[in-house]
Every structure is written in structure tokens, then in C-alpha cells.
Scaffold this active site. Structure first.
Site, PDB file in Angstrom:
ATOM      1  N   HIS A  47      -6.040  -5.036  13.463  1.00 16.66           N
ATOM      2  CA  HIS A  47      -5.691  -6.033  12.448  1.00 16.66           C
ATOM      3  C   HIS A  47      -4.972  -7.223  13.069  1.00 16.66           C
ATOM      4  O   HIS A  47      -5.175  -8.362  12.654  1.00 16.66           O
ATOM      5  CB  HIS A  47      -4.808  -5.401  11.370  1.00 16.66           C
ATOM      6  CG  HIS A  47      -5.461  -4.250  10.677  1.00 16.66           C
ATOM      7  ND1 HIS A  47      -4.753  -3.275  10.026  1.00 16.66           N
ATOM      8  CD2 HIS A  47      -6.763  -3.892  10.568  1.00 16.66           C
ATOM      9  CE1 HIS A  47      -5.596  -2.378   9.529  1.00 16.66           C
ATOM     10  NE2 HIS A  47      -6.812  -2.733   9.849  1.00 16.66           N
ATOM     11  N   ASP A  62      -3.759 -10.399   5.186  1.00 21.42           N
ATOM     12  CA  ASP A  62      -4.934  -9.668   5.627  1.00 21.42           C
ATOM     13  C   ASP A  62      -5.328  -8.642   4.575  1.00 21.42           C
ATOM     14  O   ASP A  62      -4.699  -8.504   3.524  1.00 21.42           O
ATOM     15  CB  ASP A  62      -4.745  -9.076   7.025  1.00 21.42           C
ATOM     16  CG  ASP A  62      -3.903  -7.805   7.053  1.00 21.42           C
ATOM     17  OD1 ASP A  62      -3.457  -7.329   5.990  1.00 21.42           O
ATOM     18  OD2 ASP A  62      -3.698  -7.270   8.161  1.00 21.42           O
TER      19      ASP A  62
END
Length: 479
Positions: free
Chosen positions: A23, A117
């Protein structure tokens, strides 16, 4: 500097990243892109964990001077879950307990926009407190984004578990998803991670738009469906990819690079399963035999097998180097001796983007994480799709059936052991066969297309300019 960038130069955005190298990497790539090509100042708000060191120390990606990573206090969720909690549950809870820290960090310096995100959508309302726009960054493809955004509607349509369905799951205007290719959180509706996944799908429409790490030529039909069918996604979607790590060699003296330099062009297959994936012992044995029997040159990034889930290393990734665990006892007896002239083993971690861009590499056995997928395409290298977890089965189906750059085992590697004979046949087909040649040609076409998309005036460049112009307008920022 053009007029769009002169306005962007006055912008400051915050990008929230959930834990895990998979990520952090796309968030940093987006940040560097904003800074380098649009002169935007970026603060990365990094949710950290109590089980691993700060991942930014392991990143190995140079940061632009306008980009700063702010590590938030470690998120302790030990009182909320036990060791059996699935990874999506853990990620969402870590973001949840970090909300006060996120708010505090933004108070210290108010940004002009908040990007979050995929697993951080619960922080979207914080943007309203600061009267700034918010966006969701999905560092994956448009097809996966469609499934995620449409999941609340699918939840109402299906009364039984998705895995019990016999027909593909239909999404308006998009490629249907076979039940066996669904993302992990959708496989068990009784597990908490399904509820967390559903919340993400429910939160997305409250944002001002979605950024995806894809581009028009890669997924034209799905992106067209977004524009024409608002029942799937009713907010603007900005394709800004392909954002990948630069492959400039930084250690030409390494033993691995020297070995690659001695191999013929497009003769080596790389086998690597990402920063967080592990193979069971039996599958690792079959892969070793398959590589050996194929008689192809290979680089294999090996990680000691465990008895746990395939994503066992996700939050505990280390940055192992060449030579570490140089005589792994989990490989078939005599394997290292028999393959010493054609194979090169690397323990735990390798400079993947650099390897893929080397002229000697002509194929990639990959778990199909989107970061790795884009690195392969950006190097013009076709794949053998070997998904392990998360959305990787969807990625594999996309690459093999729609994009046309990958082969795929007959059986799901997540549910059955792929035998050495099939591995041998796939590696030979990829590296020597006519089909492998066709896949390689398509990968090279997409390499060129992706690079053109990011250039000044390309579709992804324009998409980013449109987004930044909107942010500037909302904040009354002028050049």
C-alpha cells in the site's frame, strides 16, 4: 512550467496510506508523480503497526523534495481482534483507531485536499471538517474498482454466499466476475472482513472522485462503462497510471545483475510472489521441480514457507538481501546443485523493477499484485499469473482473458497444488512457444502505450491535470 502546473505549484495535498509495503509503494509513487510533474507538495500520512518497523525505512524509493512521509503513532488493535482476524479487518481497524492521529496531523498543516487509500475510506469525513475535497486512491485496476463500488448493490441482490453461485457475478458494462475469482473478503459473508469490505464500497460514493492506477488503453471498455453507466460508479474516475517504480539500476556491481548480464536477451524467467506472499511447502517443491524440468534460466525470489495463510508476511515484510539463507533446506534435495548453471536464488527480497527491466528477462511468474503487474507491463514482460490472495485472482483473469499478457494455470493456485508438469509446460510456453511470443508482443505494445499515457498531453497526464484544477478551484488557489 505550463499554466496547469503553475496553479498546482501552490497546492498541498495529504495522502493517507494504510499499513503494508503493497500500500505504501503506490502511495509514494502517486506522491512523487504529483510533486515531479505537477509541483504539488505532498504529505503522506502513514498508518503504522505495532508488529513491524516503519516501512518507509524499507521503501527503497527516492522521495521528491516536495514529498514528506509522516509516520503516525503505531495502531494497536490487540484489544479489538485476535490472531485469527483476516487482513482486511486488521487494516480497517488500524485506520479506525488512527483517526485522532490523522485529524491531529491535518490540523498542524491544513492541506487543500485529502486522498485516502483503499482501506482508509473511514477517514473521508475528516476532509469535511477542514472544508476540503476528498478522493479515494485505488492503486489497482478499473475492473476491481467496479466490483468494489458495486458491492453494496450486489449485497442486496444475492441472498446466498457468492461462492455458491454457478453463474458469473454481473456488473453493468463490465466483464463478469466468476465466483472463484472474487476478492477474498467476498468469499465469506459471515467474516468481519466482509463487513469491512462492504463499508469501503459504501463509503466510496461519499468522496469527490476516485483515482485508479490504470490507463485508457489497458481497460477501455470498463472505463467507458464508468462514464456511461452511473449505476456502477456515480462519481468521477481519474485514470492516472501506470505509476511504477523506476527501474534505473542502483547497484550494477551486485552478483545478481552481473549474472543477468551474462544471459542472452529474453532468456530468463523471474519467479517472485511479492512482499507479502508465501507458498506452502508442497507447492514450493512443485515449483522448484517445474522450473528445473523446464530447462529455462530463472531468477527465483524464495521465502521460507509457513503453515499459515498465503498473506502471512503482509504486515511483517522484511527487506532481506542477496545471499541470505543461501542454502534453503525447504527446496528439493540437490536442487541447488542441479540448477547452479541456469538458476539464481535470492532470499526474501530482490530489486524487482530492476530485474524486470533487464534485457535478459523475458517472463515473470507472479502473484499478480497490481504493483508487480504494472512493473512487468512497463518492462514489456509477459506473465504466468499465479494469484495468492486479495484481488489477485481478478487481476490474473484480467491479464489472461482481457488484456492478453499472461498465461494462467488450469487450477486455482489458492485451492489446489499446481503440479510440476503444468509448471514446466507453462514456463516453456511462455519462454519458447508461439503463444508466449504473442503475449510478449502485446506486453511491449502496452509498455509503449503506458509511457505515452503519462507524457505531457497524454490521457493520464490530462486526467491528473483536470483533478488538480478542480482542487485548485475549490480552494480558490490561483497561480
Amino acid at each position: 512550467m505550463d499554466s496547469s502546473n503553475s496553479t498546482s505549484a501552490n497546492l498541498h495535498v495529504a495522502i493517507l496510506s494504510s499499513p503494508g509495503m503493497g500500500h505504501l509503494i503506490p502511495v509514494v509513487l502517486l506522491s512523487n508523480r504529483l510533486a515531479t510533474h505537477h509541483c504539488v507538495t505532498v504529505t503522506v500520512l502513514r498508518v503504522t503497526t505495532t508488529v513491524s518497523p516503519p516501512e518507509s525505512n524499507l521503501l527503497k524509493i527516492p522521495l521528491h523534495p516536495l514529498v514528506n512521509i509522516l509516520e503516525l503513532p503505531p495502531a494497536d488493535i490487540s484489544h479489538l481482534v485476535d490472531s485469527s482476524a483476516k487482513i482486511v479487518t486488521q487494516l480497517c481497524l488500524m485506520v479506525r483507531v488512527s483517526l485522532p492521529s490523522i485529524r491531529s496531523a491535518m490540523t498542524n498543516r491544513r492541506p487543500h485536499a485529502l486522498f485516502v487509500d483503499l482501506f482508509s475510506t473511514e477517514a473521508l469525513p475528516i476532509a469535511a471538517e477542514f472544508n476540503i475535497p476528498n478522493y479515494v486512491y485505488v492503486p489497482s485496476n478499473a475492473w476491481f474498482t467496479a466490483l468494489l463500488a458495486y458491492s453494496p448493490i450486489l449485497h442486496q441482490q444475492f441472498s446466498e454466499e457468492y461462492v455458491n453461485q454457478t453463474d458469473p457475478i454481473r456488473i453493468p458494462g463490465c466483464k463478469p466476475v466468476r465466483p472463484e475469482d472474487l476478492v477474498d473478503p467476498m468469499l465469506d459473508q459471515k467474516d468481519q472482513q466482509y463487513d469491512e469490505y462492504l463499508k469501503i464500497g459504501e463509503n466510496i460514493p461519499s468522496s469527490d472522485g476516485i483515482l485508479i492506477n490504470s490507463w485508457v488503453d489497458l481497460e477501455p471498455e470498463t472505463l467507458q462503462a464508468f462514464a456511461e453507466n452511473r449505476s456502477v460508479i456515480n462519481i468521477l474516475v481519474y485514470p492516472v497510471g501506470p505509476l511504477v517504480r523506476e527501474s534505473k539500476p542502483d547497484h550494477r556491481s551486485s552478483e545478481l545483475v552481473q549474472w543477468l548480464d551474462r544471459q542472452p536477451d529474453e532468456s530468463v524467467v523471474l519467479a517472485s510472489f511479492g512482499s507479502g506472499g508465501v507458498l506452502p511447502q508442497k507447492q514450493m517443491t512443485e515449483l522448484a521441480w517445474g522450473l528445473e524440468l523446464s530447462r529455462q534460466r530463472f531468477v527465483w525470489v524464495v521465502r521460507r514457507p509457513t503453515g499459515g495463510p498465503v498473506d502471512n508476511a503482509f504486515l511483517r515484510v522484511t527487506n532481506g538481501g542477496e545471499g541470505e539463507d543461501s542454502k534453503p533446506d525447504y527446496l528439493p534435495e540437490g536442487f541447488l546443485t542441479r540448477t547452479k548453471d541456469v538458476g539464481f536464488l535470492v532470499s526474501n527480497w530482490a530489486p524487482q523493477a530492476e530485474i524486470l527491466s533487464h534485457p535478459a528477462v523475458g517472463g515473470f511468474v507472479s502473484h499478480c499484485g497490481w504493483n508487480s503487474t504494472l512493473e512487468s507491463i512497463a518492462s514489456g514482460v509477459p506473465l504466468i499469473a499465479w494469484p495468492l490472495y486479495a484481488e489477485q485472482r481478478m487481476n490474473a483473469a484480467l491479464l489472461a482473458e482481457e488484456v492478453g499478457v499472461a498465461l494462467r494455470p488450469r487450477a486455482l493456485a489458492t485451492s489446489e497444488v499446481v503440479g510440476r508438469e503444468e509448471i514446466e509446460a507453462m514456463v516453456k510456453a511462455l519462454m519458447e512457444g508461439e503463444e508466449g511470443g504473442r503475449l510478449r508482443e502485446k506486453a511491449k505494445q502496452l509498455k509503449k502505450s503506458g509511457a505515452e499515457s503519462l507524457k505531457h498531453g497524454g490521457p493520464s497526464y490530462i486526467s491528473m491535470c483536470d483533478l488538480l484544477a478542480k482542487i485548485a478551484s475549490i480552494n480558490n488557489v490561483i497561480s
